[in-house]
Write a protein that holds these residues in place. Structure first.
Motif, PDB file in Angstrom:
ATOM      1  N   LEU A 555       0.823  -1.201   0.000  1.00  0.00           N
ATOM      2  CA  LEU A 555       0.000   0.000   0.000  1.00  0.00           C
ATOM      3  C   LEU A 555       0.861   1.257   0.000  1.00  0.00           C
ATOM      4  O   LEU A 555       0.572   2.232  -0.704  1.00  0.00           O
ATOM      5  CB  LEU A 555      -0.930  -0.012   1.213  1.00  0.00           C
ATOM      6  N   LYS A 556       1.961   1.244   0.787  1.00  0.00           N
ATOM      7  CA  LYS A 556       2.845   2.400   0.815  1.00  0.00           C
ATOM      8  C   LYS A 556       3.530   2.620  -0.524  1.00  0.00           C
ATOM      9  O   LYS A 556       3.888   3.743  -0.874  1.00  0.00           O
ATOM     10  CB  LYS A 556       3.900   2.232   1.924  1.00  0.00           C
ATOM     11  N   ALA A 557       3.745   1.531  -1.262  1.00  0.00           N
ATOM     12  CA  ALA A 557       4.398   1.636  -2.568  1.00  0.00           C
ATOM     13  C   ALA A 557       3.474   2.179  -3.640  1.00  0.00           C
ATOM     14  O   ALA A 557       3.934   2.581  -4.712  1.00  0.00           O
ATOM     15  CB  ALA A 557       4.938   0.266  -2.993  1.00  0.00           C
ATOM     16  N   ASP A 558       2.187   2.190  -3.379  1.00  0.00           N
ATOM     17  CA  ASP A 558       1.241   2.717  -4.350  1.00  0.00           C
ATOM     18  C   ASP A 558       1.486   4.223  -4.525  1.00  0.00           C
ATOM     19  O   ASP A 558       1.571   4.962  -3.539  1.00  0.00           O
ATOM     20  CB  ASP A 558      -0.189   2.470  -3.867  1.00  0.00           C
ATOM     21  N   PRO A 559       1.610   4.703  -5.752  1.00  0.00           N
ATOM     22  CA  PRO A 559       1.922   6.132  -5.970  1.00  0.00           C
ATOM     23  C   PRO A 559       0.906   7.074  -5.346  1.00  0.00           C
ATOM     24  O   PRO A 559       1.265   8.112  -4.774  1.00  0.00           O
ATOM     25  CB  PRO A 559       1.933   6.257  -7.506  1.00  0.00           C
ATOM     26  N   VAL A 561      -1.067   6.519  -2.689  1.00  0.00           N
ATOM     27  CA  VAL A 561      -0.935   6.514  -1.231  1.00  0.00           C
ATOM     28  C   VAL A 561       0.342   7.235  -0.802  1.00  0.00           C
ATOM     29  O   VAL A 561       0.358   7.991   0.183  1.00  0.00           O
ATOM     30  CB  VAL A 561      -0.955   5.070  -0.702  1.00  0.00           C
ATOM     31  N   ALA A 562       1.437   7.016  -1.557  1.00  0.00           N
ATOM     32  CA  ALA A 562       2.689   7.693  -1.228  1.00  0.00           C
ATOM     33  C   ALA A 562       2.535   9.210  -1.316  1.00  0.00           C
ATOM     34  O   ALA A 562       3.035   9.956  -0.466  1.00  0.00           O
ATOM     35  CB  ALA A 562       3.793   7.213  -2.170  1.00  0.00           C
ATOM     36  N   LYS A 563       1.827   9.679  -2.346  1.00  0.00           N
ATOM     37  CA  LYS A 563       1.590  11.112  -2.483  1.00  0.00           C
ATOM     38  C   LYS A 563       0.709  11.635  -1.354  1.00  0.00           C
ATOM     39  O   LYS A 563       0.910  12.737  -0.832  1.00  0.00           O
ATOM     40  CB  LYS A 563       0.917  11.381  -3.840  1.00  0.00           C
ATOM     41  N   LEU A 564      -0.267  10.821  -0.943  1.00  0.00           N
ATOM     42  CA  LEU A 564      -1.159  11.209   0.141  1.00  0.00           C
ATOM     43  C   LEU A 564      -0.397  11.366   1.447  1.00  0.00           C
ATOM     44  O   LEU A 564      -0.579  12.339   2.193  1.00  0.00           O
ATOM     45  CB  LEU A 564      -2.268  10.164   0.290  1.00  0.00           C
ATOM     46  N   LEU A 565       0.498  10.415   1.754  1.00  0.00           N
ATOM     47  CA  LEU A 565       1.285  10.492   2.982  1.00  0.00           C
ATOM     48  C   LEU A 565       2.242  11.670   2.952  1.00  0.00           C
ATOM     49  O   LEU A 565       2.546  12.277   3.989  1.00  0.00           O
ATOM     50  CB  LEU A 565       2.061   9.186   3.178  1.00  0.00           C
ATOM     51  N   GLU A 566       2.744  11.999   1.738  1.00  0.00           N
ATOM     52  CA  GLU A 566       3.637  13.148   1.609  1.00  0.00           C
ATOM     53  C   GLU A 566       2.887  14.459   1.790  1.00  0.00           C
ATOM     54  O   GLU A 566       3.396  15.415   2.377  1.00  0.00           O
ATOM     55  CB  GLU A 566       4.304  13.110   0.241  1.00  0.00           C
TER      56      GLU A 566
END
Length: 602
Positions: A555-559, A561-566
């Motif tokens: 899930l963290k590797a999903d682009p 989701v990664a953008k959301l966490l950033e």
């Protein structure tokens, strides 16, 4: 300072001689405490480690932040109301406020002034030591419990109109202000409404509801929070390090929990705990538990699991064991109430919201997954009623055992909503042989239902797989056994009637015996349970954790989701759930009636 003011403060007023090389009471640079000579008077920890700055206050970050911003902007209120339970720092904060309001520093005299009010008290100001010692002429600290009348308040207010002698403000600190009479409050009201510019009032109380709203509306109010155990524990550990004493981490956690949010109480308990062991030895958790009169937490949790499972004999034996070790029945019932609440919270918000140690949080979370909110609510009501009965009963142990019988019996009964649904559908109230329903006789209720239940439990078919063993344990509602099997059993081989597995670290010593006994009880056949030192597969808990970690990583590797966490710093992935699959239905379109007619005619 008045002696009576210390009863509501986590630290006392006596000045403590300290190394002047540092003002940080808890910093790494502070040298370890010197051994106390027999001729010296011992200073208790609650007085020795009294905060000297706002930064030293623990658990009150919101109040400190508000005061810092107010002083920086020059928007300082003329009256402050500090409220909270005992020992959270109300009087300490009042004295710090008095210092902050009258803070003047020698270091800025050369620039043409002594500075203004400041919450930065790391450097001792001109008036600080006198205020700390309680001998400053412009800071008056009063105890409302000893001066409740209107005449005393009038004498006090008469002096308000006079300007301060030495400091910037005349500061009036009134402790336990709720003790003032109605007349005294009325006399104070006018002065609070139009105070002279040189006067400041600081009130402290544990009973905020007894203070008239007309007084509250003229004060800036601060609610000092209870200090949570996770905040209090490192504070106590730091003090132990400064004192050069050795105490077990679990023992410190017990003290932090027993203090119920009070810093002063925690330090008093720590003082008591440190004299329990011999010189040079580590003070263990068992010693502290005996000192506090607390029951063993794991044993109490096992008792709660026995109640949930309706295991009456195990529950009674478990209580008698705890009582034999000196646990108080009222305290045990209080712990059971805490576990019932924790299970409910874990069911709704997850394990992290329980504020329990990790192992206990996992067990109550497993309980919450198996119980309905209605069952937990009924258990809470029954336990609360039992708690009140214990206080009135002439024989508390006997009253506790009768409450256990009631709890175990009620935990295994269907709720009113289930019974109502069965009545509406014409079903038996208690399913079982001869329990009614289609082709059956009358419904079973009361004592007959209790007699039928053991018979029903003995006809379970023998599990053919290990997963069926887990299903059987869940059906029998032995939550504690299921949690232990899922967490600690690493399966090596399985065949009906025989299980071989490796035990994971920290497995309960009686797990093999409990599993064998329950399987024989439920299936009516003897099971061979054996353990080996290695070669086992993952436990259910380890497998689920691995799969969850892998899913979290994907899930963290999903682009996206990664953008959301950033985009949202501090956001975390708390749980990963599988997307529900759509139900499989017959999607063959229906043939219109006119087309069927045409086809038949053809």
């Amino acid at each position: 300072m008045s002696d009576t003011a210390d009863h509501d403060d986590p630290f006392a007023a006596e000045p403590i001689e300290r190394d002047l090389d540092t003002d940080d009471m808890f910093g790494a640079s502070l040298p370890a405490a010197k051994p106390i000579e027999k001729s010296e008077a011992y200073t208790v920890l609650a007085r020795k480690y009294r905060p000297r700055t706002f930064e030293d206050l623990i658990g009150q970050e919101a109040m400190v932040r508000t005061l810092t911003n107010a002083f920086s902007a020059g928007r300082i209120a003329h009256a402050f109301m500090l409220t909270g339970v005992r020992g959270v720092g109300k009087t300490t904060t009042a004295r710090l406020l008095a210092r902050a309001l009258n803070y003047e520093s020698d270091t800025v005299q050369s620039s043409g002034g002594r500075g203004g009010p400041s919450v930065d008290l790391t450097t001792m100001g001109i008036h600080c030591q006198a205020i700390i010692d309680g001998r400053h002429i412009d800071v008056l600290e009063l105890d409302a419990a000893s001066r409740t009348g209107v005449d005393a308040m009038r004498d006090l207010l008469e002096s308000v109109r006079y300007a301060p002698v030495e400091a910037r403000y005349k500061v009036y600190v009134i402790d336990e202000v709720h003790m003032l009479s109605t007349g005294a409050f009325n006399a104070l009201l006018k002065t609070l409404e139009e105070p002279p510019p040189h006067a400041k009032f600081i009130f402290a109380t544990t009973e905020i509801r007894k203070v008239p709203v007309t007084i509250l509306s003229r004060c800036q109010r601060f609610d000092l929070r209870r200090v949570e155990p996770e905040t209090l524990t490192p504070h106590l550990e730091k003090i132990c390090g400064l004192e050069g004493v050795r105490i077990d981490a679990d023992a410190v956690a017990l003290i932090a929990r027993a203090a119920e949010g009070s810093v002063r109480d925690s330090l008093s308990l720590l003082d008591q705990a440190l004299v329990q062991g011999e010189a040079g030895e580590i003070v263990g958790a068992e010693v502290v538990r005996d000192m506090l009169g607390l029951a063993d937490r794991s044993a109490t949790l096992a008792l709660f699991e026995n109640i949930i499972s309706g295991q009456m004999s195990e529950a009674l034996l478990g209580f008698r064991t705890l009582y034999g070790y000196g646990a108080d029945p009222t305290q045990i019932m209080g712990d059971l109430l805490e576990y019932c609440h924790g299970t409910s919270v874990a069911k709704i918000l997850g394990a992290d919201a329980t504020r329990m140690p990790k192992a206990q949080a996992m067990r109550v979370t497993a309980l919450g997954a198996q119980l309905s909110a209605g069952t937990l609510s009924r258990l809470w009501t029954l336990m609360l009623k039992a708690f009140e009965e214990l206080r009135r009963a002439p024989d508390a142990p006997a009253a506790f055992e009768m409450a256990l019988v009631r709890l175990c019996y009620a935990a295994d009964l269907p709720g009113p909503e289930v019974l109502m649904k069965r009545l509406q559908n014409g079903e038996p109230l208690v399913p079982g042989p001869g329990g009614g329903g289609p082709g059956g006789g009358q419904s079973v209720s009361g004592g007959a239902a209790q007699a039928v239940r053991p018979q029903v439990q003995q006809v379970a078919p023998k599990p053919q797989t290990f997963d069926q063993v887990l299903t059987l344990i869940a059906e029998r509602r032995d939550i504690g056994l299921r949690t232990d099997v899922e967490q600690y059993v690493r399966l090596i081989s399985f065949k009906p009637g025989a299980i071989t597995f490796e035990l994971a670290p920290r497995a309960p010593a009686d797990l093999v015996r409990r599993l064998s006994m329950r399987l024989r009880e439920w299936t009516g056949e003897r099971w061979l349970i054996a353990t080996e030192g290695g070669g086992g597969a993952e436990s259910v808990y380890e497998r689920d954790k691995r799969e969850n970690d892998a899913a979290r990583a994907r899930l963290k590797a999903d682009p996206f989701v990664a953008k959301l966490l950033e985009t949202f710093p501090g956001a975390e992935i708390t749980a990963v759930r599988a997307r529900p699959q759509p139900a499989v239905t017959d999607i063959t379109p229906a043939v219109p009636e006119d087309e069927r007619i045409d086809k038949d005619e053809d």
